[in-house]
Design a protein around this motif. Structure first.
Motif, PDB file in Angstrom:
ATOM      1  N   ARG A  51     -17.549 -23.425 -27.211  1.00 41.34           N
ATOM      2  CA  ARG A  51     -17.129 -23.343 -28.217  1.00 41.34           C
ATOM      3  C   ARG A  51     -17.505 -24.662 -29.072  1.00 41.34           C
ATOM      4  N   GLN A  52     -17.225 -23.872 -30.496  1.00 37.84           N
ATOM      5  CA  GLN A  52     -17.618 -25.122 -31.428  1.00 37.84           C
ATOM      6  C   GLN A  52     -15.605 -24.801 -32.508  1.00 37.84           C
ATOM      7  N   ALA A  53     -15.234 -26.435 -32.619  1.00 39.90           N
ATOM      8  CA  ALA A  53     -14.222 -26.411 -32.139  1.00 39.90           C
ATOM      9  C   ALA A  53     -14.321 -26.117 -34.749  1.00 39.90           C
ATOM     10  N   GLN A  54     -14.251 -24.496 -35.199  1.00 39.65           N
ATOM     11  CA  GLN A  54     -15.060 -24.043 -36.598  1.00 39.65           C
ATOM     12  C   GLN A  54     -13.218 -24.641 -37.901  1.00 39.65           C
ATOM     13  N   ASP A  55     -12.278 -23.937 -37.350  1.00 43.87           N
ATOM     14  CA  ASP A  55     -11.010 -25.020 -37.657  1.00 43.87           C
ATOM     15  C   ASP A  55     -11.864 -26.192 -37.983  1.00 43.87           C
ATOM     16  N   GLU A  56     -11.808 -26.781 -37.164  1.00 41.96           N
ATOM     17  CA  GLU A  56     -11.684 -28.406 -37.101  1.00 41.96           C
ATOM     18  C   GLU A  56     -12.714 -29.228 -37.743  1.00 41.96           C
ATOM     19  N   ILE A  57     -14.217 -28.410 -37.861  1.00 44.40           N
ATOM     20  CA  ILE A  57     -15.406 -28.447 -38.271  1.00 44.40           C
ATOM     21  C   ILE A  57     -15.071 -28.317 -40.076  1.00 44.40           C
ATOM     22  N   GLY A  58     -14.070 -26.759 -40.394  1.00 44.32           N
ATOM     23  CA  GLY A  58     -14.166 -26.761 -41.663  1.00 44.32           C
ATOM     24  C   GLY A  58     -12.769 -28.199 -42.034  1.00 44.32           C
ATOM     25  N   LYS A  59     -12.251 -28.376 -41.574  1.00 46.25           N
ATOM     26  CA  LYS A  59     -11.266 -29.004 -41.714  1.00 46.25           C
ATOM     27  C   LYS A  59     -11.364 -30.218 -42.774  1.00 46.25           C
ATOM     28  N   GLU A  87     -21.347 -36.119 -36.788  1.00 39.42           N
ATOM     29  CA  GLU A  87     -21.624 -35.047 -35.696  1.00 39.42           C
ATOM     30  C   GLU A  87     -20.200 -34.735 -35.045  1.00 39.42           C
ATOM     31  N   MET A  88     -20.132 -33.697 -34.849  1.00 42.91           N
ATOM     32  CA  MET A  88     -19.054 -32.637 -34.078  1.00 42.91           C
ATOM     33  C   MET A  88     -18.741 -32.273 -33.129  1.00 42.91           C
ATOM     34  N   PRO A  89     -18.485 -32.062 -32.051  1.00 38.14           N
ATOM     35  CA  PRO A  89     -18.166 -32.040 -30.468  1.00 38.14           C
ATOM     36  C   PRO A  89     -18.659 -30.332 -29.889  1.00 38.14           C
ATOM     37  N   PHE A  90     -19.445 -30.025 -29.352  1.00 40.97           N
ATOM     38  CA  PHE A  90     -18.922 -28.690 -28.267  1.00 40.97           C
ATOM     39  C   PHE A  90     -18.771 -28.915 -26.902  1.00 40.97           C
ATOM     40  N   GLU A  91     -18.444 -27.436 -26.884  1.00 40.88           N
ATOM     41  CA  GLU A  91     -17.977 -28.063 -25.110  1.00 40.88           C
ATOM     42  C   GLU A  91     -18.503 -26.116 -24.546  1.00 40.88           C
ATOM     43  N   LEU A  92     -18.530 -26.211 -23.815  1.00 45.20           N
ATOM     44  CA  LEU A  92     -19.349 -25.459 -22.505  1.00 45.20           C
ATOM     45  C   LEU A  92     -18.123 -24.148 -22.344  1.00 45.20           C
ATOM     46  N   ILE A  93     -17.376 -24.236 -22.366  1.00 45.89           N
ATOM     47  CA  ILE A  93     -16.082 -23.083 -21.697  1.00 45.89           C
ATOM     48  C   ILE A  93     -16.838 -21.998 -20.910  1.00 45.89           C
ATOM     49  N   ILE A  94     -16.172 -22.161 -19.679  1.00 52.41           N
ATOM     50  CA  ILE A  94     -16.833 -21.149 -18.509  1.00 52.41           C
ATOM     51  C   ILE A  94     -15.376 -20.327 -18.807  1.00 52.41           C
ATOM     52  N   ARG A  95     -16.076 -19.125 -18.487  1.00 56.54           N
ATOM     53  CA  ARG A  95     -15.130 -17.424 -18.156  1.00 56.54           C
ATOM     54  C   ARG A  95     -15.868 -16.825 -17.239  1.00 56.54           C
ATOM     55  N   GLU A  96     -15.673 -15.643 -17.787  1.00 53.57           N
ATOM     56  CA  GLU A  96     -15.626 -15.083 -16.296  1.00 53.57           C
ATOM     57  C   GLU A  96     -17.193 -14.086 -16.793  1.00 53.57           C
ATOM     58  N   SER A 108     -29.052 -39.521 -43.352  1.00 52.06           N
ATOM     59  CA  SER A 108     -29.093 -39.198 -44.968  1.00 52.06           C
ATOM     60  C   SER A 108     -29.618 -39.626 -46.121  1.00 52.06           C
ATOM     61  N   GLY A 109     -28.720 -39.484 -47.218  1.00 53.04           N
ATOM     62  CA  GLY A 109     -29.591 -39.890 -48.207  1.00 53.04           C
ATOM     63  C   GLY A 109     -28.591 -40.651 -48.695  1.00 53.04           C
ATOM     64  N   SER A 110     -29.055 -41.235 -50.257  1.00 53.25           N
ATOM     65  CA  SER A 110     -28.240 -42.128 -51.231  1.00 53.25           C
ATOM     66  C   SER A 110     -27.434 -40.882 -52.209  1.00 53.25           C
ATOM     67  N   TRP A 111     -27.498 -39.539 -51.744  1.00 51.23           N
ATOM     68  CA  TRP A 111     -27.335 -38.866 -52.831  1.00 51.23           C
ATOM     69  C   TRP A 111     -25.740 -38.173 -52.392  1.00 51.23           C
ATOM     70  N   PRO A 112     -24.639 -37.389 -53.589  1.00 49.46           N
ATOM     71  CA  PRO A 112     -24.352 -37.711 -52.355  1.00 49.46           C
ATOM     72  C   PRO A 112     -23.405 -35.961 -52.054  1.00 49.46           C
ATOM     73  N   LEU A 113     -24.877 -35.535 -50.707  1.00 45.83           N
ATOM     74  CA  LEU A 113     -24.548 -34.854 -49.791  1.00 45.83           C
ATOM     75  C   LEU A 113     -23.964 -35.332 -48.558  1.00 45.83           C
ATOM     76  N   ASP A 114     -22.870 -35.194 -48.178  1.00 45.93           N
ATOM     77  CA  ASP A 114     -22.627 -35.496 -47.522  1.00 45.93           C
ATOM     78  C   ASP A 114     -22.698 -34.132 -45.510  1.00 45.93           C
ATOM     79  N   SER A 115     -23.566 -34.763 -44.808  1.00 50.06           N
ATOM     80  CA  SER A 115     -23.726 -32.940 -43.762  1.00 50.06           C
ATOM     81  C   SER A 115     -22.766 -33.467 -42.311  1.00 50.06           C
ATOM     82  N   ILE A 116     -22.383 -32.103 -41.866  1.00 52.26           N
ATOM     83  CA  ILE A 116     -20.896 -32.414 -40.901  1.00 52.26           C
ATOM     84  C   ILE A 116     -22.107 -31.100 -39.642  1.00 52.26           C
ATOM     85  N   PHE A 117     -22.898 -31.725 -38.771  1.00 50.10           N
ATOM     86  CA  PHE A 117     -23.293 -30.955 -37.685  1.00 50.10           C
ATOM     87  C   PHE A 117     -22.401 -30.565 -35.635  1.00 50.10           C
TER      88      PHE A 117
END
Lengths: 340, 340
Positions: B299-307, B329-338, B160-169
DNA sequence: CTGAAAGCGCTTACAG
DNA sequence: CTGAAAGCGCTTACAG
């Protein structure tokens, strides 16, 4: 408010640096043949623009010219793949003609539609292309009297008028009729319909009913109402149907998302598609051919519809004369795959 | 230009009808405590507004106040379901706070990204939330110096820096590592990766390679490059892999759309999923759990990330003071299916 | 409590 | 060929 020179330079700043008047800067920027700027003057101005990183202020330009070079695109649900494809078509056509597209998402809600219509009256765009589930013809009047043309995507033919309102439609009644008739011709005896009342649902419902009525054998309508038009709604709708004890031999879903949800419910109940229950959707979204079994559905050329809608709009914006509203019919096609 | 009184009424028209000054109309409209308008005056004005159908002109207001109450949302591909969900999250949060969202679609192209960045400098929005595949930190400077804050969705941690630039990853390297490690732990010996180089692809590629390296047994990387990040690309990529004669026991696809395309190619080749080839995707888009077999994915929580992204932006716009850029930082999750 | 006036940053006749 | 000036429709000190 600070007044650093590097902060948001205006044409006056550019003029001062280039040693010309602000008018000249504007003239260079709009290089029409209004004026013939000699190369040296032009270069001085261009250099100053480069140095300062000048970019025109859109609000000022819009206020002055009354042109935004922006189009509004109103859709009910950005998460239904049908609409992004439609939007893509609009954007392609619009960008080629120097228009940018502003997307508004109404969630199919009457209040949001009304709000968007109000916002657009504020003069943010030159024209509006949209899909409305609730707004009536008269709701567009404030835009039309403000000379903001409208192109509306509809589900059946409507009359044209003398307003700058064009419409582009796919005959959803006929399409739903075709889908239902196909199931009838395949020998299905109990054909359920999963749908709601909003937007295209009503026309598709009509088509379904008409097809049943016009069949040689008597059919009993079997309609499961739902309120959410996505996979979730389809799943719930199908579950409700199965709970009734009887199993329909085929299901016609109001759109592909509903169909996909219904298919999940059918599988979850241990039934096979199409042997136990056949499924037909509507829209032919991207994934329709990718799921298993692949989905039989009604194709609408979303991309093409978007392009065409934008072209209608742009022609209107570029022509000087006023002309009556146009009504364009787009074709649909029954795509037979594995699910029915 | 005609001058019908019914055509695009202004505050002056309202003032004339109400018998007050234009200033008073503006005061009523902005009913701050700047002035206390008595109820009768207010009513006269409101009635006139109603009668004329007056709506404020946004360009004039923006020019004057330097506030648009609009946010730009930049995404690379509106037809990839990941993004509409992200946009939805942004819109929900933005609308609750009185901001509208303008969506720009870059198709992941460097030139379009540059163009959008330029457009935004024109002052069309108060802030920008975006996903950029090509733009570098310095490309945002013109916005930042113009006091237009930026929230960027990234695929790995940046300073991060001193600019008004936020990041979410979301740590895409770690996530790809987790997906690949899962395949390793399931006993797969040849694990192919289908991906490209743009946007998140690079980080996911790294994670894949790191996982293979950190495995106890030696693994040979097997990477199939593609250039289109959708079903079509996945299908072509998988076909290319199968053409090599050998069949990998598992495939990790750069995103869910690629995975879905790869699954089609696998089925078309008469192979079974997951018995012959296991498949893992990335994103957990809506359809991932609906296809057959259902897709194992990150899984990334797209909706949550957007909010969250919108919330970061709005907080910045509403606070008076300047503060350093934030990195979330936003979490991810391994979703095991078929499918694997 | 209300109005006259300045000014946001442009475009575009109009003079010269 | 170039500049001074008006004006697009608002908001917001400032007077009264």
């Amino acid at each position: 408010m600070q007044k650093k020179s590097s902060y948001k330079p205006t044409q006056s700043d550019v003029a001062a640096l280039a040693g010309v008047s602000q008018t000249t800067v504007s003239l260079v920027l709009n290089d029409e043949d209004i004026a013939s700027i000699p190369p040296e003057t032009r270069k001085k101005v261009l250099d100053a623009i480069e140095t300062l990183g000048y970019v025109p202020n859109s609000a000022a330009r819009i206020l002055r010219t009354n042109r935004t070079f922006a189009l509004a695109c109103i859709i009910p649900d950005i998460t239904n793949p049908f609409y992004p494809t439609f939007v893509n078509g609009i954007q392609d056509e619009a960008e080629q003609n120097g228009y940018e597209v502003i997307i508004y998402n109404t969630h199919g809600l009457a209040e949001k539609e009304a709000k968007v219509l109000k916002t657009i009256q504020e003069g943010r765009v030159d024209g509006m292309i949209g899909v409305f589930f609730h707004a009536k013809a008269q709701d567009f009047l404030p835009l039309l009297t403000r000379q903001i043309p409208v192109v509306r995507l509809e589900v059946r033919q409507h009359q044209s008028g003398s307003w700058p309102l064009d419409s582009i439609f796919i005959d959803n009644v006929k399409a739903a009729h075709a889908a239902t008739s196909y199931l009838i011709s395949e020998g299905h005896k109990q054909i359920a319909l999963i749908t709601g009342w909003d937007g295209p649902a009503r026309a598709r419902r009509e088509g379904y009913l008409q097809a049943l009525e016009s069949a040689t054998e008597p059919y009993t309508p079997w309609i499961q109402d739902i309120s959410i038009f996505n996979e979730e709604g389809g799943y719930a709708g199908m579950q409700a149907i199965l709970k009734e004890g009887q199993v329909p031999s085929a299901v016609f879903a109001g759109n592909d998302l509903l169909a996909i949800g219904a298919m999940q419910a059918i599988k979850a109940a241990g039934l096979r598609i199409p042997q136990d229950v056949a499924v037909v959707g509507f829209d032919d979204i991207q994934v329709a051919r990718l799921i298993s079994p692949s989905l039989t559905t009604i194709r609408q050329a979303q991309d093409e519809i978007g392009k065409r809608a934008a072209a209608l709009m742009i022609e209107r914006l570029q022509r000087e004369d006023h002309f009556d509203g146009r009504v364009i019919e787009m074709p649909f096609e029954l795509i037979i795959r594995e699910s029915a």
